[in-house]
Design an enzyme around this catalytic site. Structure first.
Site, PDB file in Angstrom:
ATOM      1  N   THR A 169     -73.039 -23.085 -46.696  1.00 59.54           N
ATOM      2  CA  THR A 169     -73.635 -22.484 -45.495  1.00 59.54           C
ATOM      3  C   THR A 169     -72.585 -22.246 -44.420  1.00 59.54           C
ATOM      4  O   THR A 169     -72.602 -21.227 -43.721  1.00 59.54           O
ATOM      5  CB  THR A 169     -74.761 -23.382 -44.947  1.00 59.54           C
ATOM      6  OG1 THR A 169     -75.753 -23.558 -45.960  1.00 59.54           O
ATOM      7  CG2 THR A 169     -75.402 -22.772 -43.719  1.00 59.54           C
ATOM      8  N   CYS A 170     -71.649 -23.169 -44.294  1.00 60.26           N
ATOM      9  CA  CYS A 170     -70.594 -23.045 -43.291  1.00 60.26           C
ATOM     10  C   CYS A 170     -69.755 -21.801 -43.543  1.00 60.26           C
ATOM     11  O   CYS A 170     -69.344 -21.100 -42.609  1.00 60.26           O
ATOM     12  CB  CYS A 170     -69.699 -24.279 -43.306  1.00 60.26           C
ATOM     13  SG  CYS A 170     -70.587 -25.835 -43.099  1.00 60.26           S
ATOM     14  N   SER A 171     -69.482 -21.503 -44.812  1.00 58.55           N
ATOM     15  CA  SER A 171     -68.615 -20.389 -45.174  1.00 58.55           C
ATOM     16  C   SER A 171     -69.347 -19.054 -45.245  1.00 58.55           C
ATOM     17  O   SER A 171     -68.774 -18.011 -44.944  1.00 58.55           O
ATOM     18  CB  SER A 171     -67.953 -20.653 -46.532  1.00 58.55           C
ATOM     19  OG  SER A 171     -67.056 -21.733 -46.456  1.00 58.55           O
TER      20      SER A 171
END
Length: 244
Positions: A49-51
């Site tokens: 999700t961060c990327s």
């Protein structure tokens, strides 16, 4: 329960960063004093999700933040400086200041250090965002304490809507091009003249002619898309701008 620290100063901390192959200490005073700063914190570099969403969202909307009084956008994660630098390169996150909280001291001071041992992560940051003015936290968006990795309120759009609900959001522009193509060069020049950032997809390198035809219904370049709409080649792009 994770604490909301609105109205409080950020924790006093020193971050160990790497710049030009040298260690450089950055303090919270360096980051926040006399500035309006948007911070988003996340569980880990290179994680899904961060990327895919969290970091790219802030990077893509950076101009809108800067146009609405924000001096800097900071990403904080409990990772070391080497990992954060490589992640920034991989993501082409040129609009974001990447801050490694390797020992978790800042995150712990924020009350956001959580146990991710079941994932093999150890102690990591809970996902949240905040608006900091001259070192004081004005607003926090903390993800709900649910199982997994919720991502509902700490996104770039939610933060920008808080800062200015009427803020103009950047257009999303993609350009299919070919190396040495003069019509592609003209299209890129028109986009730059209007201050529009774009992602260039190179025919023969990033995509095949077959894929281009499947997506755009054409085999010639350039093919320009703006906010999901096919504009077409350089002449069509010129007509698009003339009609605005």
């Amino acid at each position: 329960m994770l604490p909301n620290r609105e109205g409080q100063k950020v924790p006093n901390c020193t971050f160990r960063t790497r710049q030009n192959d040298e260690w450089v200490d950055i303090t919270t005073d360096d980051l926040f004093n006399g500035k309006t700063v948007v911070v988003f914190a996340l569980p880990g570099a290179f994680t899904p999700t961060c990327s895919s969403t969290h970091l790219p969202g802030y990077n893509q909307m950076a101009k809108a933040f800067y146009e609405n009084g924000v001096d800097e956008i900071v990403c904080i994660s409990v990772n070391d400086a080497f990992v954060m630098n490589e992640w920034a390169k991989y993501q082409e996150a040129e609009n974001i200041k990447m801050i490694p909280d390797g020992n978790g001291l800042f995150t712990e001071g924020m009350g956001m250090l959580v146990d991710k041992t079941e994932l093999g992560f150890g102690k990591r940051s809970w996902r949240y965002s905040m608006l900091v003015k001259d070192g004081v936290i004005e607003k926090m968006f903390i993800e709900p304490e649910e199982p997994g990795d919720p991502f509902k309120v700490s996104d770039a759009e939610t933060m920008l809507n808080y800062i200015n609900p009427k803020a103009a959001k950047p257009k999303l522009v993609s350009l299919f091009a070919k190396v040495g193509c003069p019509f592609c060069a003209r299209a890129k020049s028109m986009l730059k003249e209007r201050g529009l950032d774009y992602e260039e997809i190179v025919l023969g390198k990033d995509v095949t002619t077959r894929s281009l035809q499947a997506i755009a219904g054409a085999t010639t370049v350039p093919q320009v898309f703006i906010d999901g709409k096919l504009i077409g080649g350089s002449e069509a792009l010129e007509a698009y701008f003339a009609a605005l």
